[in-house]
Scaffold this motif. Structure first.
Motif, PDB file in Angstrom:
ATOM      1  N   GLU A  62       7.723  16.281  -9.180  1.00 41.76           N
ATOM      2  CA  GLU A  62       6.654  16.794  -8.300  1.00 41.76           C
ATOM      3  C   GLU A  62       7.124  16.969  -6.864  1.00 41.76           C
ATOM      4  O   GLU A  62       6.529  17.718  -6.095  1.00 41.76           O
ATOM      5  CB  GLU A  62       5.452  15.858  -8.337  1.00 41.76           C
ATOM      6  N   LEU A  63       8.212  16.256  -6.500  1.00 41.85           N
ATOM      7  CA  LEU A  63       8.733  16.395  -5.142  1.00 41.85           C
ATOM      8  C   LEU A  63       9.342  17.778  -4.903  1.00 41.85           C
ATOM      9  O   LEU A  63       9.582  18.159  -3.754  1.00 41.85           O
ATOM     10  CB  LEU A  63       9.777  15.311  -4.862  1.00 41.85           C
ATOM     11  N   GLN A  64       9.579  18.508  -5.968  1.00 43.95           N
ATOM     12  CA  GLN A  64      10.098  19.865  -5.852  1.00 43.95           C
ATOM     13  C   GLN A  64       9.041  20.908  -6.202  1.00 43.95           C
ATOM     14  O   GLN A  64       9.351  22.076  -6.414  1.00 43.95           O
ATOM     15  CB  GLN A  64      11.314  20.031  -6.770  1.00 43.95           C
ATOM     16  N   ALA A  65       7.794  20.481  -6.268  1.00 42.46           N
ATOM     17  CA  ALA A  65       6.711  21.389  -6.655  1.00 42.46           C
ATOM     18  C   ALA A  65       6.381  22.353  -5.524  1.00 42.46           C
ATOM     19  O   ALA A  65       6.502  22.008  -4.337  1.00 42.46           O
ATOM     20  CB  ALA A  65       5.474  20.602  -7.044  1.00 42.46           C
ATOM     21  N   ALA A 122       8.072   8.494  -7.632  1.00 39.67           N
ATOM     22  CA  ALA A 122       9.397   7.925  -7.478  1.00 39.67           C
ATOM     23  C   ALA A 122      10.291   8.915  -6.741  1.00 39.67           C
ATOM     24  O   ALA A 122       9.966  10.105  -6.624  1.00 39.67           O
ATOM     25  CB  ALA A 122       9.986   7.602  -8.850  1.00 39.67           C
ATOM     26  N   ASP A 123      11.437   8.407  -6.261  1.00 39.95           N
ATOM     27  CA  ASP A 123      12.314   9.258  -5.467  1.00 39.95           C
ATOM     28  C   ASP A 123      12.822  10.467  -6.235  1.00 39.95           C
ATOM     29  O   ASP A 123      13.172  11.484  -5.632  1.00 39.95           O
ATOM     30  CB  ASP A 123      13.504   8.443  -4.957  1.00 39.95           C
ATOM     31  N   LEU A 178      -0.098   8.733   4.684  1.00 41.80           N
ATOM     32  CA  LEU A 178      -1.472   8.286   4.422  1.00 41.80           C
ATOM     33  C   LEU A 178      -1.868   8.592   2.979  1.00 41.80           C
ATOM     34  O   LEU A 178      -2.459   7.740   2.289  1.00 41.80           O
ATOM     35  CB  LEU A 178      -2.428   8.970   5.393  1.00 41.80           C
ATOM     36  N   ILE A 179      -1.562   9.780   2.513  1.00 44.43           N
ATOM     37  CA  ILE A 179      -1.911  10.176   1.143  1.00 44.43           C
ATOM     38  C   ILE A 179      -1.213   9.274   0.133  1.00 44.43           C
ATOM     39  O   ILE A 179      -1.819   8.846  -0.858  1.00 44.43           O
ATOM     40  CB  ILE A 179      -1.551  11.661   0.925  1.00 44.43           C
ATOM     41  N   ARG A 180       0.035   8.956   0.367  1.00 43.57           N
ATOM     42  CA  ARG A 180       0.765   8.060  -0.548  1.00 43.57           C
ATOM     43  C   ARG A 180       0.112   6.681  -0.586  1.00 43.57           C
ATOM     44  O   ARG A 180      -0.078   6.094  -1.656  1.00 43.57           O
ATOM     45  CB  ARG A 180       2.224   7.937  -0.130  1.00 43.57           C
ATOM     46  N   THR A 238       0.822  -1.201   0.000  1.00 42.61           N
ATOM     47  CA  THR A 238       0.000   0.000   0.000  1.00 42.61           C
ATOM     48  C   THR A 238       0.855   1.249   0.000  1.00 42.61           C
ATOM     49  O   THR A 238       0.503   2.260  -0.587  1.00 42.61           O
ATOM     50  CB  THR A 238      -0.922  -0.004   1.228  1.00 42.61           C
ATOM     51  N   ALA A 239       2.003   1.173   0.653  1.00 46.76           N
ATOM     52  CA  ALA A 239       2.900   2.323   0.682  1.00 46.76           C
ATOM     53  C   ALA A 239       3.667   2.483  -0.617  1.00 46.76           C
ATOM     54  O   ALA A 239       4.403   3.446  -0.803  1.00 46.76           O
ATOM     55  CB  ALA A 239       3.883   2.190   1.841  1.00 46.76           C
TER      56      ALA A 239
END
Length: 549
Positions: free
Chosen positions: A166-169, A161-162, A105-107, A25-26
């Motif tokens: 989007e991780l820098q959004a 992914a790592d 939780l969102i992930r 799930t994660a």
């Protein structure tokens, strides 16, 4: 086996798969080898049946909040020591579970939304929609927790992914986040079963009324916050709150439980209590449980959360008037007289002389000032057996029908600037009746120079006391800057009952002074939003710290 806890037993029965489900799930790989043992589960082979998807969704329920002491952030409660949130002394943290856990939780929810459709051919559209609806409910829950505290945060609607850009959004706006939240909850409300359809077998899973009730909560929060903080579209949110709350009422799926105190005891467990819309489940007995808590002994009796004079004074007299206006009120001469002719929810929420207490002190007499700094002690969830075992299975109510009623009253008033007696009878007068309090009417307000807004807010405060709402109410009403800097006071110091063993500070009026106003502050320029964790800003330089931090 009790059938109204089937979800608990489903989880227990599938315990050997739980850690696999958590990993899947994660969105994490369960195994990196090409050839798996027959007993192993991989992401490629997992999403094939309703059982698989249900197990994955079970993980989301572990994020439902457990019992906590959040009320000490507000003017309703005080712990054993001062609190950095309520007294304004906190600093921006390096890391914060309040930020990271909702994103976990969102992930997990995003992963289910993406992968559950793999079982489409095997289970059909309706089954997929039902569990995707659960995941979308929890995604909305996670984003509500984030925006409530931090305001604008990154809106992520897929697993990343790592090295995902989007991780820098940058953070999305509050309006964007709430729009997505409403879309998720609307989908959930349209695809989830009713509580009746869930029945005993699936009691505890998210229902369509849970989605509607949570939408009403979120919309009331943003509607009133935008109204009193002067931004956005208050009426849009307030209208959504009214419609969602009314839909819960019109569903006829819920009603108030007859006894307020028992609502928070084992007597209030399960499907027979139609007031509970969503609970954090613990179990039905010491042998049939998912987990346990020691909330009574570790938080209430040990003094980590004690009610204040401010909360005590908010309870009405039986005639429906405040203690400052009611002819029924007389100055108490004993701790027991504090409860005389008052709303019975006060004696259900506060310990009073004669109440059952704990194994080593079966009958309560007076609060221990070493632990109960305010001279008051909370009573909700108090249970002698739980004190003895320190392993309670009493569930934590997270959404109650009573909240829906007071939400509808407040949203209608704030939307229209008035509320009819008929709407008051539909909402707050039902909860007042359970407390043995006279009706709230427009005539009562006018005749006694009261404020209808204040009386609706008062009803919300006493009905939901000790359940974690008060701090966020002060935030959305923009009254935290008024209420939180005030001194923290406790009970009147009845010397013949409290004695002189414990050193205690008193006001000139002889009330227990727990924290002086010189030690309390609230900066409206920054404290209405929480500081983003410093490490998160370092990881994503597009994130900007909230003003003043």
């Amino acid at each position: 086996m009790s059938t109204d806890r089937r979800l608990i037993y489903d989880m227990k029965r599938n315990l050997k798969y739980l850690f696999f489900a958590i990993a899947l799930t994660a969105g994490l790989p369960a195994c990196e080898v090409d050839r798996l043992p027959e007993t192993a589960i991989s992401d490629e082979t997992f999403w094939n049946s309703e059982s698989d998807i249900k197990q994955a969704c079970n993980y989301l329920y572990t994020f439902l909040p457990a019992f906590n002491n959040d009320d000490v952030w507000s003017d309703d409660a005080f712990g054993l020591a001062s609190n950095g949130i309520s007294d304004g002394s906190r600093q921006a943290p390096a890391t914060a579970g309040d930020f990271n856990t909702p994103y976990q939780l969102i992930r997990a929810a995003n992963n289910i939304i993406e992968k559950a459709p793999r079982a489409q051919a095997a289970v059909g559209t309706a089954v997929i929609d039902r569990y995707v609806a659960e995941a979308r409910f929890f995604r909305a829950w996670g984003y509500y927790l984030l925006v409530q505290k931090y305001g604008s945060v990154p809106l992520i609607l897929k697993t990343l992914a790592d090295n995902a850009p989007e991780l820098q959004a940058p953070a999305s706006s509050r309006a964007e986040i709430f729009e997505q939240l409403y879309q998720d909850l609307d989908f959930a409300a349209s695809k989830l079963p009713t509580p009746t359809a869930l029945g005993n077998a699936d009691y505890g899973r998210i229902s369509n009324t849970a989605a509607l009730a949570f939408k009403a909560r979120a919309a009331l929060f943003e509607g009133t916050r935008s109204k009193f903080h002067n931004y956005g579209e208050p009426n849009k949110h307030l209208t959504l709150a009214v419609n969602a709350a009314q839909a819960v009422i019109d569903s006829k799926q819920h009603d108030l439980f007859g006894n307020y105190f028992n609502l928070f005891q084992m007597a209030g467990e399960g499907r027979q209590n139609r007031e509970n819309i969503l609970v954090r489940q613990y179990g039905v007995s010491a042998s049939d449980r998912v987990s346990t808590h020691s909330y009574y002994r570790s938080s209430l009796e040990n003094g980590n959360k004690n009610p204040t004079k401010s909360l005590a004074d908010s309870y009405l007299m039986k005639d429906g008037l405040p203690i400052t206006k009611s002819p029924l009120y007389t100055t108490p001469t004993t701790t027991l007289e504090v409860f005389k002719d008052r709303d019975t929810r006060m004696s259900d929420t506060f310990m009073k002389r004669g109440d059952p207490m704990m194994t080593t002190k079966p009958i309560f007499d007076v609060a221990n000032l070493v632990f109960n700094k305010t001279g008051f002690m909370f009573r909700k969830f108090a249970n002698i057996d739980d004190w003895n075992t320190q392993a309670s299975t009493i569930d934590r109510p997270l959404i109650r029908y009573a909240e829906v009623l007071v939400t509808l009253a407040e949203a209608k008033y704030e939307l229209n600037g008035s509320i009819s007696d008929a709407d008051l009878d539909l909402t707050v007068n039902r909860t007042r009746a359970r407390g043995g309090v006279a009706k709230l009417t427009n005539a009562l307000v006018t005749a006694n120079d009261l404020s209808m807004r204040d009386e609706i807010r008062r009803e919300r405060r006493v009905e939901l006391a000790q359940e974690g709402f008060r701090y966020w109410d002060l935030i959305r009403w923009k009254t935290a800057e008024i209420e939180l800097p005030k001194p923290v006071l406790g009970n009147y110091y009845f010397k013949t009952e409290f004695g002189t063993a414990a050193a205690v500070n008193l006001t000139p009026e002889n009330y227990i002074l727990v924290q002086a106003p010189s030690f309390r502050k609230f900066n409206p320029a920054k404290d209405y939003l929480w500081p983003l964790p410093i490490n998160e800003i370092a990881l994503n330089q597009s994130l900007k710290q909230n003003p003043g931090w």
